[in-house]
Design a protein around this motif. Sequence first.
Motif, PDB file in Angstrom:
ATOM      1  N   ASP A   1       0.857  -0.919  -0.074  1.00 10.06           N
ATOM      2  CA  ASP A   1       0.066  -0.018   0.133  1.00 10.06           C
ATOM      3  C   ASP A   1       0.968   1.233   0.056  1.00 10.06           C
ATOM      4  O   ASP A   1       1.040   1.985   0.983  1.00 10.06           O
ATOM      5  CB  ASP A   1      -1.062  -0.085   1.284  1.00 10.06           C
ATOM      6  N   PRO A   2       1.552   1.530  -1.151  1.00 11.04           N
ATOM      7  CA  PRO A   2       2.823   2.495  -1.265  1.00 11.04           C
ATOM      8  C   PRO A   2       1.968   4.050  -0.997  1.00 11.04           C
ATOM      9  O   PRO A   2       0.670   4.117  -1.457  1.00 11.04           O
ATOM     10  CB  PRO A   2       3.166   2.409  -2.543  1.00 11.04           C
ATOM     11  N   ILE A   3       2.690   4.833  -0.583  1.00 10.67           N
ATOM     12  CA  ILE A   3       2.285   6.218  -0.437  1.00 10.67           C
ATOM     13  C   ILE A   3       2.621   6.797  -1.710  1.00 10.67           C
ATOM     14  O   ILE A   3       3.818   7.010  -2.239  1.00 10.67           O
ATOM     15  CB  ILE A   3       2.847   6.968   1.000  1.00 10.67           C
ATOM     16  N   LYS A   4       2.049   7.685  -2.176  1.00 10.27           N
ATOM     17  CA  LYS A   4       2.119   8.682  -3.159  1.00 10.27           C
ATOM     18  C   LYS A   4       2.237  10.050  -2.773  1.00 10.27           C
ATOM     19  O   LYS A   4       1.334  10.820  -2.376  1.00 10.27           O
ATOM     20  CB  LYS A   4       1.140   8.684  -4.402  1.00 10.27           C
ATOM     21  N   ILE A   5       3.762  10.442  -2.604  1.00 13.89           N
ATOM     22  CA  ILE A   5       3.853  11.796  -2.136  1.00 13.89           C
ATOM     23  C   ILE A   5       3.962  12.883  -3.189  1.00 13.89           C
ATOM     24  O   ILE A   5       4.787  12.603  -4.013  1.00 13.89           O
ATOM     25  CB  ILE A   5       5.270  11.778  -1.277  1.00 13.89           C
ATOM     26  N   ILE A   6       3.247  13.930  -3.285  1.00 16.49           N
ATOM     27  CA  ILE A   6       3.300  14.867  -4.319  1.00 16.49           C
ATOM     28  C   ILE A   6       3.452  16.266  -3.885  1.00 16.49           C
ATOM     29  O   ILE A   6       3.873  17.217  -4.700  1.00 16.49           O
ATOM     30  CB  ILE A   6       2.026  15.062  -5.139  1.00 16.49           C
ATOM     31  N   GLN A   7       3.817  16.564  -2.627  1.00 19.79           N
ATOM     32  CA  GLN A   7       4.106  17.742  -2.179  1.00 19.79           C
ATOM     33  C   GLN A   7       4.944  17.408  -0.716  1.00 19.79           C
ATOM     34  O   GLN A   7       4.756  16.798   0.041  1.00 19.79           O
ATOM     35  CB  GLN A   7       3.129  18.671  -1.996  1.00 19.79           C
TER      36      GLN A   7
END
Length: 492
Positions: free
Chosen positions: A30-36
């Motif tokens: 359940d990867p985390i998508k970091i965008i900021q």
Amino acid sequence: MSTEKLNKKKTIDLRKKHIGPSCKIFFSHDPIKIIQAKGQYMYDETGQRYLDCINNVAHVGHCHPDVVKAGAKQMEQLNTNTRFLHDNLVLYAQKLQATLPDKLSVCYFVNSGSEANDLALRLAWQYSGHKDIITLENAYHGHVSSLIDISPYKFHQLSDAELNPFVHVAPSPDVYRGKYRVDHFNPAKAYADEVKDIINKVHKKGGKIAAFIAESLQSCGGQVIPPAGYFQQVAEHVHKAGGLFIADEVQVGFGRVGTNFWAFQLQGEDFVPDIVTMGKPMGNGHPMSCVVTTKEVAEAFMSSGMEYFNTFGGNPVSCAIGLAVLDVIVKEDLQGNALRVGQHLSGLLEKQKEKHPLIGDIRGCGLFVGVELVRDRLKLTPATAEAQEVIYKLKEQHILLSADGPHRNVLKFKPPMCFTMDDAELVVEKIDLILTELEEALKLHDAPNVENESSKRKLPTDENGHQYGSKHSRGSSQGAPQQTTQNKRLKT
């Protein structure tokens, strides 16, 4: 959030299709998508905020405005290689050298910690005329071929790995779990004597020592703090053998330890390495690193007749960013913050050690802290599964922490240097709750020194999605899971 270009599933699908399968990702199930990101916080595509306790790369804080501004301004003016004169290069070198002992005065700028350590080996080989390298158990120095050879953290995970005959591995100076522990009358001398013995064996076989290389504080090896005096004694043995001492500061430099700007300085003012390598925090996320050495070593390197050139190393943009990072460290007293917040964090964790039998050891300096979890405080049986459970539970609480060490049972704190007292209190509060729940489930609260039922529990995957198999055993009384190609983790 507006900056997201693809939905999370599409990002995952494209990563699986185009990115090498050996490039692991945190929490792969359940990867985390970091965008900021900003400061000590990271944000996913939904706007959910995560407290970052992992990132020793975003040293002065994610996207620090001073650093961003410095890089953007220089990019608008010029970016080229070091064959042209430019003030940024020499001004940065001057400012960096001012943080180091006078003896360390010559800089070579490169782009990553791996490049820096590879170049450090070249300097040592050329200066000494020798070939053999001494490294430490569980060391990690980088991903290029020359460094995999001196990184037991990596090559010991491979069942068919052959040790380079010119590489020799000394015991890690770990006074908690190592060969000589805190109750030894002189662990520094005992560990240094192990290096001396290796040198003698190399000489008997006709070899000669080019260098001893060590992380000033072992990070991937489990947040290991060498006993005071160890480096001085090792350096004495290595110098007598005609070799150099290389201090790898890639993960621990630039004020992280609080009391000093460089971690090797924890050993005392009388210790000065021959070569220091640095990276990660230098550019606050911008690829920038450096090798600093003495005039004598630099002149020997030049005497080979081979020019050294690095296309991107030391370019004006990198140096503008590096200057901004150094300025922010001073302006915001981040070294002082590391000392104050780090002491508070360690104090809070020590109180938890009194409360939780799963906590075997608390160690660290400044904002470089390790919490070693054990199933039994007498046998030091690594609580590998429990450490991973803590990592997962913290993720659910929107706190990012990692576990490392040879048994993957050491919780690693190395957050951005703007980490606060409140951040420390929040993380420790959550760890307290998680450990309480774990120990109640394992019936540990009344038996702190008795091996418990955790060994019967199903082992989870680690935060990079690898399964820990209980069938793999080192065969030691410590009961550690063997490292195989099936349970490798991504170094952070």
